[in-house]
Scaffold this motif. Structure first.
Motif, PDB file in Angstrom:
ATOM      1  N   GLY A   1       0.847  -1.129   0.178  1.00 32.19           N
ATOM      2  CA  GLY A   1      -0.029  -0.087   0.110  1.00 32.19           C
ATOM      3  C   GLY A   1       0.718   1.218   0.083  1.00 32.19           C
ATOM      4  N   ASP A   2       0.085   2.274  -0.210  1.00 32.25           N
ATOM      5  CA  ASP A   2       1.044   3.647   0.022  1.00 32.25           C
ATOM      6  C   ASP A   2       0.699   4.466   1.024  1.00 32.25           C
ATOM      7  OD1 ASP A   2      -1.750   4.475  -0.766  1.00 32.25           O
ATOM      8  OD2 ASP A   2      -1.195   5.416  -2.767  1.00 32.25           O
ATOM      9  N   GLN A   3       0.060   3.920   2.043  1.00 33.56           N
ATOM     10  CA  GLN A   3      -0.282   4.644   3.210  1.00 33.56           C
ATOM     11  C   GLN A   3      -0.603   3.662   4.109  1.00 33.56           C
ATOM     12  OE1 GLN A   3      -3.662   7.556   3.541  1.00 33.56           O
ATOM     13  NE2 GLN A   3      -4.318   6.433   1.716  1.00 33.56           N
ATOM     14  N   THR A   4      -0.550   3.862   5.573  1.00 33.23           N
ATOM     15  CA  THR A   4      -0.617   3.079   6.709  1.00 33.23           C
ATOM     16  C   THR A   4      -1.968   3.236   7.661  1.00 33.23           C
ATOM     17  OG1 THR A   4       0.984   4.081   8.047  1.00 33.23           O
ATOM     18  CG2 THR A   4       1.793   2.263   6.707  1.00 33.23           C
ATOM     19  N   MET A   5      -2.227   2.293   8.206  1.00 32.59           N
ATOM     20  CA  MET A   5      -3.414   2.327   9.308  1.00 32.59           C
ATOM     21  C   MET A   5      -2.908   1.603  10.627  1.00 32.59           C
ATOM     22  SD  MET A   5      -6.642   1.525   7.140  1.00 32.59           S
ATOM     23  CE  MET A   5      -6.467  -0.130   6.876  1.00 32.59           C
ATOM     24  N   VAL A   6      -3.466   2.303  11.634  1.00 34.06           N
ATOM     25  CA  VAL A   6      -3.143   1.567  12.918  1.00 34.06           C
ATOM     26  C   VAL A   6      -4.795   1.202  13.346  1.00 34.06           C
ATOM     27  CG1 VAL A   6      -2.527   1.408  15.129  1.00 34.06           C
ATOM     28  CG2 VAL A   6      -1.204   2.447  13.353  1.00 34.06           C
ATOM     29  N   ASN A   7      -4.813  -0.001  13.566  1.00 30.30           N
ATOM     30  CA  ASN A   7      -6.240  -0.514  14.153  1.00 30.30           C
ATOM     31  C   ASN A   7      -7.349  -0.081  13.034  1.00 30.30           C
ATOM     32  OD1 ASN A   7      -4.894  -1.644  16.271  1.00 30.30           O
ATOM     33  ND2 ASN A   7      -5.482   0.074  17.702  1.00 30.30           N
ATOM     34  N   GLY A   8      -6.819   0.006  11.768  1.00 29.16           N
ATOM     35  CA  GLY A   8      -7.844   0.639  10.886  1.00 29.16           C
ATOM     36  C   GLY A   8      -8.228   2.086  10.746  1.00 29.16           C
ATOM     37  N   THR A   9      -7.408   2.723  11.546  1.00 27.41           N
ATOM     38  CA  THR A   9      -7.557   4.218  11.900  1.00 27.41           C
ATOM     39  C   THR A   9      -6.368   4.736  10.806  1.00 27.41           C
ATOM     40  OG1 THR A   9      -8.255   3.947  13.825  1.00 27.41           O
ATOM     41  CG2 THR A   9      -7.912   6.286  13.194  1.00 27.41           C
ATOM     42  N   LEU A  10      -6.831   5.813   9.999  1.00 29.44           N
ATOM     43  CA  LEU A  10      -5.705   6.296   9.182  1.00 29.44           C
ATOM     44  C   LEU A  10      -5.271   7.471   9.853  1.00 29.44           C
ATOM     45  CD1 LEU A  10      -7.524   6.450   5.773  1.00 29.44           C
ATOM     46  CD2 LEU A  10      -5.094   5.280   6.061  1.00 29.44           C
ATOM     47  N   ALA A  11      -4.112   8.043   9.739  1.00 31.92           N
ATOM     48  CA  ALA A  11      -3.728   9.303  10.556  1.00 31.92           C
ATOM     49  C   ALA A  11      -4.046   9.192  12.116  1.00 31.92           C
ATOM     50  CB  ALA A  11      -4.282  10.778   9.817  1.00 31.92           C
ATOM     51  N   PRO A  12      -3.791   8.347  12.909  1.00 28.91           N
ATOM     52  CA  PRO A  12      -4.313   8.142  14.312  1.00 28.91           C
ATOM     53  C   PRO A  12      -3.468   8.883  15.179  1.00 28.91           C
ATOM     54  CG  PRO A  12      -3.115   6.325  13.531  1.00 28.91           C
ATOM     55  CD  PRO A  12      -2.929   6.877  12.370  1.00 28.91           C
ATOM     56  N   TYR A  13      -4.128   9.434  16.374  1.00 28.74           N
ATOM     57  CA  TYR A  13      -3.555   9.760  17.494  1.00 28.74           C
ATOM     58  C   TYR A  13      -4.176   8.954  18.838  1.00 28.74           C
ATOM     59  CZ  TYR A  13      -7.307  12.796  18.884  1.00 28.74           C
ATOM     60  OH  TYR A  13      -8.541  12.962  19.102  1.00 28.74           O
ATOM     61  N   ARG A  14      -3.286   9.110  19.701  1.00 23.71           N
ATOM     62  CA  ARG A  14      -3.893   8.542  21.040  1.00 23.71           C
ATOM     63  C   ARG A  14      -3.528   9.360  22.073  1.00 23.71           C
ATOM     64  NH1 ARG A  14      -8.376   5.286  22.048  1.00 23.71           N
ATOM     65  NH2 ARG A  14      -8.094   4.822  24.064  1.00 23.71           N
ATOM     66  N   GLU A  15      -4.362   9.774  23.013  1.00 25.99           N
ATOM     67  CA  GLU A  15      -3.828  10.194  24.101  1.00 25.99           C
ATOM     68  C   GLU A  15      -3.366   9.253  25.155  1.00 25.99           C
ATOM     69  OE1 GLU A  15      -7.048  12.756  24.842  1.00 25.99           O
ATOM     70  OE2 GLU A  15      -6.243  14.269  23.238  1.00 25.99           O
ATOM     71  N   VAL A  16      -2.472   9.504  25.975  1.00 30.14           N
ATOM     72  CA  VAL A  16      -2.174   8.737  27.001  1.00 30.14           C
ATOM     73  C   VAL A  16      -1.843   9.293  28.325  1.00 30.14           C
ATOM     74  CG1 VAL A  16      -1.042   6.983  25.625  1.00 30.14           C
ATOM     75  CG2 VAL A  16       0.382   8.674  26.337  1.00 30.14           C
ATOM     76  N   GLY A  17      -2.097   8.475  29.525  1.00 31.55           N
ATOM     77  CA  GLY A  17      -2.342   9.267  30.573  1.00 31.55           C
ATOM     78  C   GLY A  17      -1.442   8.398  31.780  1.00 31.55           C
ATOM     79  N   ASP A  18      -0.468   7.656  31.249  1.00 32.43           N
ATOM     80  CA  ASP A  18       0.436   6.903  32.269  1.00 32.43           C
ATOM     81  C   ASP A  18       2.040   7.031  31.658  1.00 32.43           C
ATOM     82  OD1 ASP A  18      -1.158   5.079  33.786  1.00 32.43           O
ATOM     83  OD2 ASP A  18      -2.040   5.189  32.019  1.00 32.43           O
ATOM     84  N   GLU A  19       2.861   7.061  32.545  1.00 31.57           N
ATOM     85  CA  GLU A  19       4.188   7.287  32.392  1.00 31.57           C
ATOM     86  C   GLU A  19       4.984   6.132  31.307  1.00 31.57           C
ATOM     87  OE1 GLU A  19       5.895   9.411  36.407  1.00 31.57           O
ATOM     88  OE2 GLU A  19       6.458   7.337  36.058  1.00 31.57           O
ATOM     89  N   LEU A  20       4.413   5.124  31.624  1.00 28.44           N
ATOM     90  CA  LEU A  20       5.026   3.904  30.694  1.00 28.44           C
ATOM     91  C   LEU A  20       3.707   3.504  29.784  1.00 28.44           C
ATOM     92  CD1 LEU A  20       7.486   1.742  33.199  1.00 28.44           C
ATOM     93  CD2 LEU A  20       7.740   3.514  31.275  1.00 28.44           C
ATOM     94  N   VAL A  21       3.690   3.394  28.583  1.00 29.77           N
ATOM     95  CA  VAL A  21       2.828   2.707  27.625  1.00 29.77           C
ATOM     96  C   VAL A  21       3.354   1.372  26.989  1.00 29.77           C
ATOM     97  CG1 VAL A  21       1.218   3.328  25.863  1.00 29.77           C
ATOM     98  CG2 VAL A  21       1.921   5.261  27.359  1.00 29.77           C
ATOM     99  N   ARG A  22       2.435   0.523  26.980  1.00 29.44           N
ATOM    100  CA  ARG A  22       2.861  -0.870  26.393  1.00 29.44           C
ATOM    101  C   ARG A  22       1.950  -0.968  25.158  1.00 29.44           C
ATOM    102  NH1 ARG A  22       1.160  -6.242  29.590  1.00 29.44           N
ATOM    103  NH2 ARG A  22       2.390  -7.737  28.624  1.00 29.44           N
ATOM    104  N   LEU A  23       2.902  -1.191  24.001  1.00 33.04           N
ATOM    105  CA  LEU A  23       2.228  -1.239  22.858  1.00 33.04           C
ATOM    106  C   LEU A  23       2.685  -2.415  22.335  1.00 33.04           C
ATOM    107  CD1 LEU A  23       3.926   2.288  21.046  1.00 33.04           C
ATOM    108  CD2 LEU A  23       1.606   1.822  22.169  1.00 33.04           C
TER     109      LEU A  23
END
Ligand code: C2O
Ligand code: CU
Ligand code: CU
Length: 506
Positions: free
Chosen positions: A233-255
């Protein structure tokens, strides 16, 4: 009759042919240059991160009186609004695109009620799961269009990030690319005893990475010229979302990273080059966290990483150009020169404190090769593994229940390939006769095998035996798999021999 005009004629003719050849070469050269330069794509610096990251719903199922955890999965067609106002026809489990995150614990008996509401026959395979071959969801467990299938098994393996996807022989790429994929998380007492970020959707996020291309409102499926890796493809998605952002509220985040792309190999890192801790690979936790700033994942592979955030900051998960020793040609046409901005993490202005990562995680659960009773060789080639394309009615090899084996897998082809084995997790003993890099020290079920590379893998087949139901091993670049880069093995009791795969025609 003089010979002078004739030689002049010849000269003119030759000049004419010459300029035609030059013109032709220029045209061909131009086409080659165009094909070459247009083969690379980059979204770095061009993604606006305007969409909130979708987190697939967590399905814990229902628990029956006998303790069985029961999940329901409906395979269906749908329409997804990837881009505002534009609807794209997709496939999904219990929804329009992708599927819920299933979750179960070691020791539990699970049952999955699958209904195939698609217009095509398909299967659901539990990638990374140790389970009886008849429940594996490979090409022999076809679920007819309109049909149902209810596999069941008892979870008996370490905590891990697994996934599920269709596996119909010859059509896996098209079924996965349309959206049929989901995560399957396993828990166990060891993982629960460790202080790791584990609040799903909060400090423990699924990151399903796929590349995509749109053709109008439809998903494009074309393989461009020279792209012998398959669809890119010529672009990517994360979890089916194009151009995604995520707010996080913890010092450590597991991906929990899953490469659910059909052919693309990613070289993950962060835009600011920060380091992160690798804590898990395909089959579960690593022996200890490994600090790194680049992580390569080929299709089907998973990795769990933990990243530290500072209050109020933003950072972008990126995929960089590949550094896998591909030749000039394959580097360009297999996507090795491409780069993508994948996901922006936005930290809140105050963060919940996270405990430090444990120094030790899980003891190795895979064999170390010392008790292998067999060594087998696999030569990867697009034309087939060991020069034989997949045949549904041919069992390629028979292994004895309870025994460990060493599989030596060699890429003698110029193309990128990887190698996935069903039912087991393996340990990478060597890469080109050298000890593997630290990121390959955890349990694996899929390993990238670049050209001119040989990996030695140790695995144990601890059953159950079923001489008539094969498990698969294959290249997980899905078009390669569809082309026949796949073989079949059965696990038998000592002294038993392989049977015949059941007839599965429709
Ligand atoms: Cu992820 Cu045989 O598959
Ligand atoms: Cu699999
Ligand atoms: Cu391949």
């Amino acid at each position: 009759m003089s010979s002078v005009p004739r030689s002049r004629l010849w000269r003119r003719l030759l000049l004419g042919i010459g300029s035609l050849v030059v013109l032709l070469l220029a045209t061909v050269g131009g086409c080659v240059t165009w094909t070459y330069t247009s083969a690379t794509v980059s979204t770095v610096g061009r993604v606006d991160f305007t969409e909130e990251l979708t987190v697939p719903p967590l399905a814990t199922g229902t628990v029956a009186a006998d303790g069985t955890r029961i999940f329901e999965l409906d395979m269906r067609t749908g329409r997804t609004e990837f881009r505002p106002g534009k609807f794209t026809e997709t496939w999904g489990f219990n929804g329009d695109y992708l599927g819920p995150t299933l979750r179960a614990r070691r020791g539990e008996r699970v049952e999955v009620r699958i209904r195939n509401g698609l217009p095509e026959d398909s299967t659901v395979h539990w990638h990374g799961m140790h389970l009886p071959a008849a429940m594996d969801g490979g090409p022999h467990q076809m679920v007819r269009a309109g049909g149902e299938w209810t596999p069941h098994w008892t979870v008996n393996q370490p905590a891990a990030t697994l996934w599920y996807h269709p596996h119909p022989h010859g059509a896996t790429e098209s079924h996965v690319r349309r959206g049929l994929a989901g995560m399957f998380l396993l828990d166990d007492a060891i993982a629960e005893s460790l202080s790791l970020p584990s609040n799903y959707g909060v400090d423990d996020l699924p990151v399903i990475v796929q590349d995509v291309k749109f053709n109008g409102t439809a998903l494009d499926s074309s393989h461009r010229i020279f792209r012998n890796a398959g669809f890119l493809g010529d672009q990517t998605m994360v979890n089916g979302t194009l151009a995604p952002y995520r707010e996080v509220g913890d010092e450590l985040v597991r991906l929990r990273m899953l490469n659910a792309s059909t052919a693309r190999i990613y070289n993950f890192g962060f835009a600011d080059d920060r380091s992160f801790a690798l804590i898990g690979s395909d089959g579960g936790l690593m022996p200890r966290p490994i600090t790194m700033n680049r992580l390569q994942l080929s299709p089907g592979e998973r990795a769990e990483i933990v990243v530290r955030m500072q209050p109020g900051e933003r950072t972008v998960l990126r995929s960089n150009e590949l550094d896998a020793g591909l030749d000039f040609w394959n580097q360009r046409f297999s996507g090795g020169d491409d780069s993508f901005d994948l996901l922006e993490l936005r930290a809140a202005t105050t963060l919940r404190p996270s405990p430090a990562l444990p120094a030790a995680l899980a003891a190795p659960s895979t064999p170390d090769g010392s008790d292998s009773v067999q060594e087998r060789r696999f030569e990867l080639n697009l034309a087939g593994i060991n020069k034989q394309p997949m045949a549904m009615d041919r069992i390629d090899l028979t292994v004895t229940r309870g025994s460990a084996e060493t599989w030596v897998v060699q890429n003698a082809d110029g193309m990128p390939h990887n190698f996935h084995v069903h039912d087991v997790q393996f340990r990478v003993l060597t890469v080109n006769d050298a000890p593997p890099p630290p990121e390959l020290s955890g349990p694996k079920d899929t390993v990238f095998v670049p050209p001119n590379t040989t990996v030695r893998l140790a695995m144990r087949f601890d059953g159950p035996a079923d001489p008539n139901s094969p498990y698969m091993y294959h290249c997980h670049l899905l078009w390669h798999e569809d082309q026949g880069m796949m073989g079949q093995f059965v696990v038998v009791d000592p002294g038993q021999s392989a049977g015949k795969p059941a007839h599965h025609g429709h």
